[in-house]
Enzyme design. Structure first.
Site, short mmCIF file in Angstrom:
data_model
loop_
_atom_site.label_atom_id
_atom_site.label_comp_id
_atom_site.label_asym_id
_atom_site.label_seq_id
_atom_site.Cartn_x
_atom_site.Cartn_y
_atom_site.Cartn_z
N LYS A 152 0.83 -1.20 0.00
CA LYS A 152 0.00 0.00 0.00
C LYS A 152 0.87 1.26 0.00
O LYS A 152 2.00 1.17 0.44
CB LYS A 152 -0.94 -0.01 1.19
CG LYS A 152 -0.24 0.21 2.54
CD LYS A 152 -1.25 0.63 3.53
CE LYS A 152 -0.99 2.03 3.95
NZ LYS A 152 -0.40 2.17 5.26
N ASP A 181 -0.64 -6.51 3.16
CA ASP A 181 -1.24 -5.72 4.23
C ASP A 181 -0.53 -6.24 5.46
O ASP A 181 -0.82 -7.34 5.93
CB ASP A 181 -2.74 -5.98 4.32
CG ASP A 181 -3.37 -5.14 5.43
OD1 ASP A 181 -2.72 -4.94 6.47
OD2 ASP A 181 -4.51 -4.69 5.26
N HIS A 182 0.43 -5.48 5.98
CA HIS A 182 1.32 -6.08 6.98
C HIS A 182 0.60 -6.51 8.25
O HIS A 182 1.10 -7.34 9.00
CB HIS A 182 2.53 -5.19 7.27
CG HIS A 182 2.26 -4.09 8.24
ND1 HIS A 182 1.58 -2.95 7.90
CD2 HIS A 182 2.55 -3.96 9.55
CE1 HIS A 182 1.48 -2.17 8.96
NE2 HIS A 182 2.06 -2.75 9.99
N GLU A 220 -2.69 5.06 18.10
CA GLU A 220 -1.24 5.30 18.02
C GLU A 220 -0.90 6.57 18.79
O GLU A 220 -1.67 7.53 18.77
CB GLU A 220 -0.81 5.46 16.57
CG GLU A 220 -1.06 4.23 15.73
CD GLU A 220 -0.46 4.39 14.33
OE1 GLU A 220 0.61 3.82 14.09
OE2 GLU A 220 -1.05 5.09 13.51
N HIS A 244 -5.90 -2.05 6.95
CA HIS A 244 -5.73 -2.78 8.21
C HIS A 244 -7.03 -3.00 9.00
O HIS A 244 -7.33 -4.12 9.41
CB HIS A 244 -4.74 -2.06 9.12
CG HIS A 244 -3.44 -1.69 8.44
ND1 HIS A 244 -2.85 -2.49 7.49
CD2 HIS A 244 -2.63 -0.62 8.57
CE1 HIS A 244 -1.73 -1.91 7.08
NE2 HIS A 244 -1.58 -0.77 7.71
#
Ligand code: BG6
Length: 495
Positions: A152, A181-182, A220, A244
């Site tokens: 991405k 998509d990690h 975050e 995500h």
């Protein structure tokens, strides 16, 4: 494990992604003996490196970012002798004929046909050029052994995603394309499936009859950092929800697969995307909230507002926070809202999925027992301390009947006494094995864009008049509270 000889071609070899994430992950795979014995990396970039200076550059990145660092010189020597560099202009066709030649030579040296991974660690505007270059140099045709990997942002909207996809599809088949998509590579994210489908006790209550709602939070503490250049054009909805958070929603909501393989798991995730009720332009106000952080305090340090960050426009309309309400229109989830929220500069670093069970149907305890609104809750904690928490009511010891909420906590760290591989280690190994289970298929990415387009369009056409609308170090804008309060619910504090 026995693996095919593999050449790993890394486009954008001199870039940040390669330095900070890919090489440290490859090095850990090497330490754990997960790289094939016959393995070679060819870095491709415009920058002025040679084999030696590239290795030196990677050595520093690995020292800084890998889970374990470099144990000794000898280990480093044997890893780094498999690193090559090709200085090349990605838009020049001769770069690809040169690469093709090197690959053929390598096959000769190894007396076999190596697998070829083409990893595009480059800005997305180069994806089409690289796919074309590889295709025209006949490097895409070996359907079984050639793979192309992209990350991405896969587009800026539905239209541009389709453009990127078309360019890839022109030369590569879908089975050759690995979209990262990690989040899917994170151990705890995969554990959602283990929790749900390796235990018979959860599945019977995993539906509308027992669950009141599901809330997914990815909070975050960091701000935009040095990424304004990218983030200004993206915002939280594109950066986090499009990929995500929607992946997480699919994993909690999906039906059980028949077989644990790429085909079935991706079909089941796609079924969820298909069932999510679209939000029309008229409904955006009701189902989506946006925010942007102002100046504030984080852990005793004063931090600037988003609009004061380097590279950000002083009147930026980019959202650094968003909250959404989705409905999954199928038998299992009818009437169960899914709330998603994510933001930067929130008070804590916490990613979790909270499954809030329904209230008890009848209150038999006397009011003095204190059984107020404390229904059972199962929390899947993804980070920072991965685990599962079950919250329920218990009787407080003593002669009086007093009820109190308590918790049962399971921690992966404690249970397994081992550090987990990073998401990139898992994903890189899967790519080399040719296992696409943890990668996103084009139809899923497209469905995600389609779902978010009305929100993106309404937000763009109507710049926020109240930005910044939350202070750094707080839980986001008032609008997010209003969004969830519509149904009489509220956000539960992370565990
Ligand atoms: C990235 C986003 O995809 O995911 C970042 O671009 C975000 O903005 C990051 O910070 C979060 O991932 P992780 O693995 O650090 O939780």
């Amino acid at each position: 494990p026995q693996q095919q000889p593999t050449v790993f071609v890394l486009f954008g070899a001199g870039g940040d992604l390669s330095w900070r994430l890919i090489l440290p992950a490859l090095f850990n795979l090497y330490l754990d003996k997960y790289l094939p014995e016959q393995w070679l990396l060819i870095g491709v970039d415009r920058q002025d490196y040679d084999q030696h200076s590239l290795a030196q550059h990677y050595r520093e990145g690995i020292q800084q970012y890998s889970r374990r660092g470099i144990p000794d010189d000898k280990t480093w020597q044997s890893f780094s002798q498999a690193l090559r560099y090709q200085q090349a202009d990605i838009t020049d066709p001769t770069s690809y004929t040169q690469l093709a030649k090197a690959l053929v030579e390598q096959d000769k040296t190894w007396h076999g046909k190596a697998e070829r991974v083409f990893y595009l660690a480059t800005p997305p505007f180069l994806f089409a050029d690289i796919a074309k270059g590889l295709g025209e140099a006949n490097l895409a045709k070996a359907r079984q052994r050639a793979r192309i990997v992209v990350e991405k942002p896969l587009g800026h909207d539905l239209e541009s995603f389709r453009g990127i996809n078309q360019a890839l599809n022109h030369y590569f088949q879908e089975s050759q394309i690995y979209r990262i998509d990690h989040f899917l590579g994170k151990e705890t994210v995969q554990n959602i499936l283990a929790l749900r489908f390796a235990n018979p006790i959860f599945e019977p209550i995993w539906n509308r009859r027992y669950i009141d709602h599901i809330a997914i939070t990815v909070a975050e503490t960091l701000g935009v950092e040095h990424r304004a250049n990218y983030y200004e054009g993206a915002g939280a909805l594109r950066d986090m929800v499009q990929n995500h958070l929607l992946q997480l929603l699919c994993l909690v909501a999906m039906e059980p697969p028949v077989v644990f393989d790429a085909h079935d798991l991706r079909d089941r995730r796609m079924d969820v995307m298909h069932a999510i009720r679209p939000i029309s332009a008229e409904e955006v106000q009701r189902y989506a909230a946006r925010g942007q952080y102002g100046a504030g305090w984080m852990n005793g340090t004063q931090v600037p507002a988003y609009r004061e960050e380097k590279g950000v426009a002083p009147d930026s309309n980019t959202e650094t926070y968003c909250a959404l309400e989705f409905h999954v229109d199928n038998w299992r989830w009818q009437g169960v809202p899914f709330y998603l929220r994510t933001g930067k500069r929130l008070p804590v670093e916490a990613s979790e999925i909270s499954i809030r069970f329904q209230d008890i149907p009848h209150q038999a305890f006397p009011t003095s027992a204190g059984l107020n609104a404390q229904p059972a809750q199962l929390v899947i904690r993804l980070q920072p301390e991965e685990g599962i928490v079950l919250k329920f009511m218990a009787k407080q010891p003593g002669p009086h009947l007093v009820l109190r909420p308590v918790e049962m906590r399971f921690s992966y760290q404690e249970a397994f006494q081992a550090t987990s591989p990073t998401a990139y280690e898992t994903l890189l190994w899967d790519i080399m094995k040719g296992d696409a289970t943890l990668f996103t298929r084009a139809d899923q990415v497209e469905a995600a864009w389609r779902l978010l387009m009305p929100i993106l369009e309404v937000w763009e056409a109507n710049p926020a008049t109240d930005f910044p609308n939350y202070r750094a170090g707080t839980w986001g804008p008032e609008a997010a509270e209003v969004l969830i309060a519509h149904s009489g619910r509220s956000w539960l504090a992370p565990t």
